[in-house]
Enzyme design. Structure first.
Site, mmCIF file in Angstrom:
data_model
loop_
_atom_site.group_PDB
_atom_site.id
_atom_site.type_symbol
_atom_site.label_atom_id
_atom_site.label_comp_id
_atom_site.label_asym_id
_atom_site.label_seq_id
_atom_site.Cartn_x
_atom_site.Cartn_y
_atom_site.Cartn_z
ATOM 1 N N HIS A 51 0.831 -1.196 0.000
ATOM 2 C CA HIS A 51 0.000 0.000 0.000
ATOM 3 C C HIS A 51 0.865 1.245 0.000
ATOM 4 O O HIS A 51 1.979 1.240 0.533
ATOM 5 C CB HIS A 51 -0.900 -0.003 1.230
ATOM 6 C CG HIS A 51 -1.799 -1.202 1.321
ATOM 7 N ND1 HIS A 51 -2.914 -1.350 0.537
ATOM 8 C CD2 HIS A 51 -1.732 -2.322 2.089
ATOM 9 C CE1 HIS A 51 -3.508 -2.502 0.828
ATOM 10 N NE2 HIS A 51 -2.803 -3.110 1.760
ATOM 11 N N VAL A 174 6.994 -21.923 20.741
ATOM 12 C CA VAL A 174 7.349 -21.415 22.069
ATOM 13 C C VAL A 174 6.122 -21.522 22.968
ATOM 14 O O VAL A 174 5.074 -20.947 22.679
ATOM 15 C CB VAL A 174 7.836 -19.953 21.995
ATOM 16 C CG1 VAL A 174 8.177 -19.441 23.386
ATOM 17 C CG2 VAL A 174 9.023 -19.848 21.048
ATOM 18 N N ILE A 354 -0.465 -6.707 14.273
ATOM 19 C CA ILE A 354 0.081 -6.309 12.966
ATOM 20 C C ILE A 354 -0.776 -6.893 11.852
ATOM 21 O O ILE A 354 -0.498 -7.968 11.326
ATOM 22 C CB ILE A 354 1.555 -6.764 12.807
ATOM 23 C CG1 ILE A 354 2.372 -6.389 14.032
ATOM 24 C CG2 ILE A 354 2.149 -6.153 11.530
ATOM 25 C CD1 ILE A 354 2.465 -4.910 14.328
HETATM 26 C C1 LIG Z 1 -6.918 -11.089 4.498
HETATM 27 C C2 LIG Z 1 -5.692 -10.281 4.699
HETATM 28 C C3 LIG Z 1 -5.282 -9.375 3.723
HETATM 29 C C4 LIG Z 1 -4.141 -8.597 3.919
HETATM 30 N N1 LIG Z 1 -3.695 -7.797 2.902
HETATM 31 C C5 LIG Z 1 -2.536 -7.092 3.062
HETATM 32 C C6 LIG Z 1 -1.994 -6.303 2.018
HETATM 33 O O1 LIG Z 1 -2.505 -6.302 0.902
HETATM 34 N N2 LIG Z 1 -0.904 -5.555 2.243
HETATM 35 C C7 LIG Z 1 -0.297 -5.540 3.453
HETATM 36 O O2 LIG Z 1 0.680 -4.819 3.598
HETATM 37 N N3 LIG Z 1 -0.747 -6.309 4.465
HETATM 38 C C8 LIG Z 1 -1.839 -7.085 4.292
HETATM 39 N N4 LIG Z 1 -2.311 -7.882 5.316
HETATM 40 C C9 LIG Z 1 -1.616 -7.858 6.567
HETATM 41 C C10 LIG Z 1 -0.398 -8.745 6.589
HETATM 42 O O3 LIG Z 1 -0.651 -9.971 5.969
HETATM 43 C C11 LIG Z 1 0.010 -8.996 8.028
HETATM 44 O O4 LIG Z 1 0.116 -7.790 8.664
HETATM 45 C C12 LIG Z 1 1.355 -9.678 8.141
HETATM 46 O O5 LIG Z 1 1.398 -10.832 7.371
HETATM 47 C C13 LIG Z 1 1.664 -9.999 9.565
HETATM 48 O O6 LIG Z 1 2.895 -10.669 9.631
HETATM 49 P P1 LIG Z 1 3.405 -11.319 10.973
HETATM 50 O O7 LIG Z 1 4.747 -11.813 10.693
HETATM 51 O O8 LIG Z 1 3.227 -10.357 12.057
HETATM 52 O O9 LIG Z 1 2.380 -12.456 11.331
HETATM 53 P P2 LIG Z 1 2.251 -13.923 10.758
HETATM 54 O O10 LIG Z 1 2.423 -13.948 9.312
HETATM 55 O O11 LIG Z 1 0.975 -14.462 11.296
HETATM 56 O O12 LIG Z 1 3.487 -14.698 11.374
HETATM 57 C C14 LIG Z 1 3.555 -15.136 12.687
HETATM 58 C C15 LIG Z 1 4.365 -16.409 12.737
HETATM 59 O O13 LIG Z 1 4.615 -16.772 14.078
HETATM 60 C C16 LIG Z 1 4.480 -18.161 14.240
HETATM 61 N N5 LIG Z 1 4.189 -18.394 15.652
HETATM 62 C C17 LIG Z 1 3.094 -17.995 16.316
HETATM 63 N N6 LIG Z 1 3.172 -18.381 17.585
HETATM 64 C C18 LIG Z 1 4.339 -19.005 17.762
HETATM 65 C C19 LIG Z 1 4.980 -19.610 18.881
HETATM 66 N N7 LIG Z 1 4.436 -19.617 20.075
HETATM 67 N N8 LIG Z 1 6.182 -20.193 18.697
HETATM 68 C C20 LIG Z 1 6.772 -20.182 17.469
HETATM 69 N N9 LIG Z 1 6.193 -19.616 16.392
HETATM 70 C C21 LIG Z 1 5.002 -19.031 16.529
HETATM 71 C C22 LIG Z 1 3.362 -18.475 13.302
HETATM 72 O O14 LIG Z 1 3.353 -19.838 12.947
HETATM 73 C C23 LIG Z 1 3.641 -17.571 12.106
HETATM 74 O O15 LIG Z 1 4.498 -18.177 11.169
HETATM 75 C C24 LIG Z 1 -3.433 -8.692 5.123
HETATM 76 C C25 LIG Z 1 -3.844 -9.626 6.076
HETATM 77 C C26 LIG Z 1 -4.921 -10.449 5.846
HETATM 78 C C27 LIG Z 1 -5.276 -11.518 6.821
#
Ligand SMILES: Cc1cc2nc3c(=O)[nH]c(=O)nc-3n(C[C@H](O)[C@H](O)[C@H](O)COP(=O)(O)OP(=O)(O)OC[C@H]3O[C@@H](n4cnc5c(N)ncnc54)[C@H](O)[C@@H]3O)c2cc1C
Lengths: 495, 496
Positions: A51, A174, A354
């Site tokens: 975006h 974890v 996030i």
């Molecule tokens: C429908 C949808 C559309 C979106 N569209 C966009 C977009 O177009 N553009 C944009 O910028 N953003 C978009 N987003 C937002 C974006 O996808 C998320 O903000 C981003 O992927 C978050 O990343 P993350 O690494 O925080 O979380 P996640 O991708 O959820 O990663 C977290 C990781 O932690 C691991 N984990 C969790 N708990 C533990 C534990 N206790 N021990 C070890 N590992 C663990 C999980 O398995 C996972 O791999 C969208 C989200 C959704 C759902």
């Protein structure tokens, strides 16, 4: 006891961005990921839109990190060889109050640092996007909106981090985090300087000097082990429709948002890097982060909005639907809601809530998280051996002729097409099974090579892929599972 | 060993076949796709006197989908015999081979372009046996690439995306060629022929086929009888799958009646536990390789068989494709100022036959959700499917021919069926050998024969017609191979 300087919990886009950034320094870094692969959470199933940064409230962390992330992404995709398309974005209005909203978005965008937004009338918008509805009366044009394949971005960051020395541990969930006596968060006896002991569900433990909690759906629970619980985070599902590859002659080329929608539910249309068109997402509260089923109503909503934007869209060319889940903060008023990246305890940084635009913001949020750790005493000493470049796997059929000849000499299976829709050969499958952070499941191969993502949806390639994977991994075909949550493709040999 | 053998069946043969002339010289005809359509087109073109004819096939074997269609019912109109799919494929493979056809298997055509200024068409292909990627030039091209199946994604069925949801043709390939079972509690969505035939295949493999759903009653009547009614498989017309359940593995489906607006009446929904959902909801001609091609028949580009439109009967495909191959030859000859040779008697007679649309379709005049009259007998002696009755005195009515009368009499006293299936084969690239019984066996014995087949292992090579077991399951009938399988020669085994 196993020790590390920094532990990163979660190998989503955020965890991998932090890992890749930290791999520049002389540090030992370990990523702990619950799943068998990177990018299995929110980072897998999203719109893949980078975006521009006019959606979030002016001056918010969401807004600033989105704009900064969008800018940083350009270097990142170049260094990591991640395909990326500068599509540009259009936010369109159908009514006068929509136009008002566009003005508001434009000023928000400027506050967040987007410098090149412009407001145009409907006809000018249709010059940019000829199939746009004739009912559109105005559009906000955002040149920096772009698209990327989310999984490829995550994988590329992870692979580059791995090459530069970051350790990835999969199936490593974890369970809890315990501090040493100094932290007041426990009484773990740890080697000097190591403040935290991480307990994994498999019983193993790891001592770390610093912790980056990037655990997406589980980040809030882990945070509450070191900080008074203050945020409530709930799963919110988004559903998508995938259209077949577009005809380049009349393809929709911009990301199209509409002003009437709220930011949250903002169902949009996005061309993909591979040439498909994506419509979605919806926004619906669900009972768990693992609830990724699509609903009839949701898919119908997406269809409706898609047709509202591009009335002559052929919905019979839909080839798939999918859904992803966001981490949504529910106990903060909408106007105040923001990303949270903070030091929740000494040497412990968390990223909470996030959701959108987390993918875009990830490089900026990673820098912020690392800066928090630096303030807590993490020493960042550049490693001269750091190599910022990750060579991407280029599919055989996309290579120049000379390359193809050489590859065929090395391995004739390069000439054997496994996935006809996406043009993937057996040699490609062999190559990704051998590269760093290799896949273990049918989905894992699919995320890397797009096998099964085309119009036949795996009807042709999957049995062939199963046979190839079984042979290469030296396991029976009945051992090959579909995805992260199991699912044997072949339950037994028929006879 | 297998690798070397494959080489002979592909690339070396291409290189060694002097008939193709100097490298770089354009082909007269390139046939894309080695199914019944491609084989027939090649046969007609070769008979017409074209010499540089090349057939490209992405699989490692020729025959298209026929080798996986181990059931019978092929070729009745043209040949007067109810062949199994593998038999029909082999028949045409051998005809093409006898004419000196050159085929390169394991080769995928990526795109067709042109015509160029010199009126040649350009075929982009990739394949190990082709030595990688190649740009081939040809005076004419026949596209005989068949169909792909409609998928769950295209139907827009909501729910989860677990393993176990697959198209019927994929399941057929897995079960009949790869010896892989994708699960054992099956729901079939789609009551067309493919859905019905796969319901029976799963049943014969020992699976529990719980339900067949059809938007409307389609498919040949004889398939309704021989695949569903014979095995007491429940079937519901006007119902569809409204939701898919289960992560990882399919757990079940919600089925519901469809309303007039194309939605579901969810008040009457029923949950069915299953671990396989077969999607058999239609075929889509596979013509994407033509996306960048502006040529048509007058430029030497022909499309035939299921790639032109899905056909009910292979007989129609064969006829249409013989004609396409002939037209390609006429065009090439006209451009060269020569006359095509006349077609063989056999081919001419095939072209002259009329293939009637099967009237015995379940949708012919039957309302959705109809029930069979308990005493109605549907003739399965041929695809026509006459509906007959036998009165108390043994008099048959409703039949159109003598065969029908015999069938009705037998059906009312001791119903018999041809058994078709597979057995394991060793010492070959192929995993399974398609088989059938030499005579019809009592319907009640079909499951016994199927069970006996599961215990049989055959050593390659095996020739078509070779007896695999005598008196199978005490039926008095022998089990014979319906395909020739050489030792490690690829599925075609015919050395070409
Ligand atoms: C429908 C949808 C559309 C979106 N569209 C966009 C977009 O177009 N553009 C944009 O910028 N953003 C978009 N987003 C937002 C974006 O996808 C998320 O903000 C981003 O992927 C978050 O990343 P993350 O690494 O925080 O979380 P996640 O991708 O959820 O990663 C977290 C990781 O932690 C691991 N984990 C969790 N708990 C533990 C534990 N206790 N021990 C070890 N590992 C663990 C999980 O398995 C996972 O791999 C969208 C989200 C959704 C759902």
């Amino acid at each position: 006891m196993e020790t590390t300087d920094v532990v990163i919990i979660g190998a989503g886009v955020l965890g991998c961005a932090v890992a890749r950034e930290l791999s520049r320094y002389r540090l030992s870094v370990t990523v702990l990921e619950r799943a068998h692969d990177v990018g299995e959470g929110s980072s897998k199933a999203n719109s893949g839109v980078l975006h521009a940064g006019f959606h979030p409230r002016g001056g918010s962390l969401k807004g600033r990190s989105c704009v900064e992330g969008n800018a940083l992404m350009r270097t990142l995709v170049r260094e990591l060889q991640v395909p990326f398309v500068e599509s540009g974005g259009l936010m369109v209005a159908f009514h006068d109050d929509g136009v008002e909203k566009l003005r508001k978005k434009a000023s928000q965008g400027r506050q967040n640092g987007v410098t090149d937004l412009s407001l145009v009338d409907g006809d000018a918008a249709r010059v940019l996007e000829p199939r746009l509805s004739s009912k559109v009366i105005a559009a906000l044009v955002a040149p920096t909106t772009a698209v990327v394949t989310p999984f490829h971005l995550v994988l590329a960051m992870a692979q580059n981090a791995a090459v530069n020395g970051v350790r990835f541990r999969f199936s490593a969930q974890v369970e809890r985090v315990e501090g040493n006596a100094d932290t007041g968060l426990g009484s773990a006896l740890l080697p000097a300087g190591h403040r935290y002991l991480l307990h994994l569900t498999d019983g193993s433990r790891l001592a770390a000097r610093f912790v980056a909690n990037m655990a997406g759906d589980d980040a809030q629970r882990l945070d509450s082990l070191v900080h008074p619980a203050d945020y409530e985070i709930q799963p919110r599902l988004g559903e998508f429709l995938v259209f077949d590859k577009q005809d380049p002659a009349d393809a929709v080329t911009h990301v199209i948002y509409q002003a009437e929608e709220t930011d949250e539910g903002g169902t949009l249309l996005a061309p993909t890097v591979e040439g498909n068109l994506l419509a979605g997402p919806t926004a619906r509260n669900v009972s768990g982060f693992d609830v990724t089923a699509s609903s009839a109503d949701g898919l119908e909503h997406v269809r409706r909005v898609a047709l509202k934007l591009i009335p002559d869209l052929d919905v019979s060319t839909v080839i798939a639907n999918f859904a992803g889940v966001r981490a949504n903060i529910t106990n903060v008023a909408k106007e105040q809601k923001d990303f949270v990246v903070r030091a929740s305890a000494e040497g412990f940084v968390s990223a909470l809530g996030i959701k959108n635009p987390g993918l875009t913001a990830s490089p900026a949020l990673a820098l912020l998280a690392i800066d928090e750790l630096r303030k807590q005493g993490l020493r960042l000493e550049l490693d001269p051996a750091f190599d910022p470049v990750r060579p991407a796997h280029v599919p055989f059929l996309k290579r120049p002729a000379a390359d193809q000849e050489r590859l065929l000499q090395e391995d004739p299976t390069h000439g054997h097409v496994i996935c006809r829709c996406e043009g993937v050969t057996e040699g490609d499958v062999r190559a990704v099974l051998r590269e760093s952070l290799p896949p273990h499941t049918i989905d894992g191969v699919k995320k890397r090579l797009r096998t099964g993502m085309g119009r036949c949806q795996g009807a042709f390639c999957t049995p062939r892929l199963v046979a190839t994977m079984a042979a290469l991994l030296d396991v029976p075909e009945t051992a090959i599972v579909s995805g992260e949550r199991g699912g044997h493709y072949v339950t037994r040999m028929a006879k | 060993m297998a690798e070397a053998a494959r080489q002979t069946s592909g690339g070396l043969r291409l290189a060694a076949s002097g008939g193709l002339g100097p490298a770089g010289e354009p082909f007269d005809l390139i046939v894309v796709g080695g199914g019944p359509a491609g084989l027939a087109a090649a046969v007609a073109a070769l008979e017409s006197g074209l010499t540089r004819v090349l057939l490209l096939e992405r699989e490692d074997f020729l025959g298209g989908v026929l080798p996986q269609c181990v059931h019978d019912g092929f070729g009745l109109h043209l040949h007067g015999v109810s062949y199994t799919g593998p038999e029909y494929a082999q028949l045409w493979r051998e005809r093409a081979e006898a004419l000196g056809a050159v085929a390169v298997t394991g080769t995928t055509v990526l795109a067709i372009a042109g015509p160029r200024e010199d009126r040649l068409l350009v075929v982009e292909a990739v394949g190990t046996r082709l030595g990688g990627r190649a740009t081939l030039l040809s005076r004419s091209v026949v596209v005989a690439t068949g169909c792909r199946e409609r998928t769950r994604g295209q139907l827009g069925v909501p729910g989860t995306r677990p393993a176990g949801v697959l198209t019927a043709g994929t399941a057929q390939y897995m079960v009949n060629v790869k010896n892989q079972l994708p699960g054992d509690k099956v729901v079939v969505l789609g009551s067309g022929d493919i859905g019905l035939i796969m319901a029976r295949r799963f049943k014969l493999e020992g699976a529990d086929v719980r339900l067949v759903l059809g938007e409307e009653a389609t498919g040949l009547l004889r398939n309704h009888i021989r695949c569903v009614r014979d095995f007491d498989i429940p079937i519901r017309y006007g119902w569809g799958v409204a939701y898919i359940h289960g992560y990882g593995r399919l757990k079940g489906v919600t089925v519901a009646p469809m309303d007039s607006s194309g939605g579901f009446d969810m008040t009457r929904r029923v949950y069915v536990r299953c671990n396989v959902l077969l999607i058999a909801t239609g075929l889509i001609p596979e013509r994407e390789i033509l996306a960048g091609c502006s040529a048509g028949p007058s430029e030497g580009l022909f499309v035939c068989g299921n790639a032109s439109s899905p056909h009910d009967l292979v007989d129609q495909v064969t006829q249409e494709s013989l004609a396409a191959g002939r037209r390609a030859a006429e065009m090439v000859c006209a451009a060269a100022g020569t006359q095509p040779q006349s077609l063989s008697e056999q081919t001419l007679s095939l072209l002259e036959m009329t293939v009637t649309e099967p009237k015995g379709r379940a949708d012919a005049g039957m309302p959705a959700g109809f029930e069979w009259a308990a005493d109605a007998i549907v003739c399965t002696a041929c695809p026509t499917g006459c509906i007959m009755r036998v009165d108390e005195r043994g008099r048959v009515s409703g039949n159109a021919c003598k065969l029908g009368r015999q069938f009705a009499r037998a059906e009312s006293s001791n119903p018999v069926r041809l058994f078709t299936g597979t057995v394991r084969v060793e010492g070959a690239d192929a995993r399974l050998l398609p088989v059938k019984t030499t005579a019809e066996v009592p319907r009640a014995k079909l499951m016994d024969v199927a069970r006996a087949c599961r215990r049989i292992h055959v050593q390659a090579p095996v020739a078509l017609g070779q007896v695999v077991r005598t008196d199978i399951a005490g039926t008095g009938a022998d089990l014979v191979a319906t395909q020739t399988i050489g030792s490690a020669l690829g599925l075609s085994g015919s050395g070409f």
